[in-house]
Design an enzyme around this catalytic site. Sequence first.
Site, PDB file in Angstrom:
ATOM      1  N   ARG A   1       0.863  -1.175   0.000  1.00  0.00           N
ATOM      2  CA  ARG A   1       0.000   0.000   0.000  1.00  0.00           C
ATOM      3  C   ARG A   1       0.902   1.227   0.000  1.00  0.00           C
ATOM      4  O   ARG A   1       1.994   1.195   0.598  1.00  0.00           O
ATOM      5  CB  ARG A   1      -0.890   0.029   1.258  1.00  0.00           C
ATOM      6  CG  ARG A   1      -2.051  -0.942   1.252  1.00  0.00           C
ATOM      7  CD  ARG A   1      -3.133  -0.532   0.244  1.00  0.00           C
ATOM      8  NE  ARG A   1      -4.310  -1.387   0.289  1.00  0.00           N
ATOM      9  CZ  ARG A   1      -4.505  -2.464  -0.483  1.00  0.00           C
ATOM     10  NH1 ARG A   1      -3.577  -2.830  -1.344  1.00  0.00           N
ATOM     11  NH2 ARG A   1      -5.629  -3.145  -0.396  1.00  0.00           N
TER      12      ARG A   1
ATOM     13  N   GLU B   1      -3.939   7.889  -3.995  1.00  0.00           N
ATOM     14  CA  GLU B   1      -4.223   7.295  -5.302  1.00  0.00           C
ATOM     15  C   GLU B   1      -5.495   7.924  -5.849  1.00  0.00           C
ATOM     16  O   GLU B   1      -6.456   8.068  -5.088  1.00  0.00           O
ATOM     17  CB  GLU B   1      -4.424   5.775  -5.166  1.00  0.00           C
ATOM     18  CG  GLU B   1      -3.136   5.067  -4.849  1.00  0.00           C
ATOM     19  CD  GLU B   1      -3.281   3.563  -4.730  1.00  0.00           C
ATOM     20  OE1 GLU B   1      -4.360   3.032  -5.060  1.00  0.00           O
ATOM     21  OE2 GLU B   1      -2.321   2.921  -4.295  1.00  0.00           O
TER      22      GLU B   1
ATOM     23  N   HIS C   1      -2.060   0.740  -9.381  1.00  0.00           N
ATOM     24  CA  HIS C   1      -2.683  -0.215  -8.445  1.00  0.00           C
ATOM     25  C   HIS C   1      -3.406  -1.329  -9.217  1.00  0.00           C
ATOM     26  O   HIS C   1      -4.619  -1.515  -9.093  1.00  0.00           O
ATOM     27  CB  HIS C   1      -3.647   0.509  -7.490  1.00  0.00           C
ATOM     28  CG  HIS C   1      -3.937  -0.276  -6.241  1.00  0.00           C
ATOM     29  ND1 HIS C   1      -4.166   0.308  -5.011  1.00  0.00           N
ATOM     30  CD2 HIS C   1      -4.041  -1.616  -6.011  1.00  0.00           C
ATOM     31  CE1 HIS C   1      -4.404  -0.626  -4.101  1.00  0.00           C
ATOM     32  NE2 HIS C   1      -4.334  -1.810  -4.693  1.00  0.00           N
TER      33      HIS C   1
HETATM   34  C1  DGY Z   1      -6.109  -5.892  -2.782  1.00  0.00           C
HETATM   35  O1  DGY Z   1      -6.706  -6.919  -3.067  1.00  0.00           O
HETATM   36  O2  DGY Z   1      -5.920  -5.545  -1.609  1.00  0.00           O
HETATM   37  C2  DGY Z   1      -5.644  -5.062  -3.911  1.00  0.00           C
HETATM   38  O3  DGY Z   1      -4.628  -4.187  -3.528  1.00  0.00           O
HETATM   39  C3  DGY Z   1      -6.789  -4.284  -4.506  1.00  0.00           C
HETATM   40  O4  DGY Z   1      -7.213  -3.285  -3.613  1.00  0.00           O
END
Ligand code: DGY
Length: 329
Positions: free
Chosen positions: A240, A269, A288
């Site tokens: 993240r 983001e 992402h």
């Molecule tokens: C997740 O599955 O956590 C991916 O990063 C999509 O948000």
Amino acid sequence: MARPSVWLMRDYHDPKIEAYLSEHCEVVVRQSNITPPHEDIVKMASECDGFLPEGIDIIDAEVLDSASRLKVIGNRAVGTDNVDIPAATRNGVILTNTPGILQDACADMTFALLLSFARQVTRSDRAIRAGKWTVFDQTPYLGLDAYNKTLGIFGFGGIGQKVARRAAGFDMRVIYYSRSRKPEAEAELGAEWAGDMETLLRESDYLCLHCPLTDETRGLMGEEEFAMMKPASVLVNMARGPVVQQEALYEALAANVIAGAAIDVTDPEPIPLDDPLLTLENLVITPHIGSASAATFTAMGMMAARSIVAALTGEPVENMVNPEALANR
Ligand code: DGY
């Protein structure tokens, strides 16, 4: 008896997800591909029994404490940092996620990013389109090897372990550091326990982040940590955005404290177009899309839909993040 109602928070899902939900519930499809405004989320939590959000839709205590109807959130993500879990639990709202089915897609993408930076794929692609391929001259694009290098993995859950499996094919040495040691996975994958974060930072040629965002991991990578990494090393962030202090990353890349970074996530983001990171040639960035193969995208949506239907029809719910919520329903 009235059928339960589910809010499908985007209009871009595979039609079979809406069709499946419709067999059991009334479905309200939000006609948009962007995250809903907070006030809409608050309002819908008193009009619908289930939400099917993306992992970036913030469902906070204000939503959960005022929700007169919401019973289940089927997050289409494995990460759950977008939901205030204690607030969901005290309000009896079940939260589910999508583990298990996206690990291979995320591990593939980790190597796509790693190799894109190492072998200058995106940079040379940009150069060709800008008219810079005029002679045979490899020297502007001399990259880094992946084979025989040390791959460091922070966060050795399902995704981290799939990355380790792929690394074996590149003859890489794999070291890892995680909340807990995983001796069985070590034996199976030939991975070594780094012992501490500092060793992981100092020994990795490629450092891949695969941890959830928690109070412990927020801001994990800052100036001090970059300074411990090898000058020729590369950071790959598949976790993240807030796990990395973004200004510190910019400084480290701009001053060549590390050789480069390949990141799939940012904070915020989408990243604003005037973010200085985007001026750097030693950065590879994607929006992402770590889990986003077409098949995995749909499988995650179906898993979220199945969990929602199970929760609303009294069936056992798989992938419950907060089973304690059941006691508060
Ligand atoms: C997740 O599955 O956590 C991916 O990063 C999509 O948000």
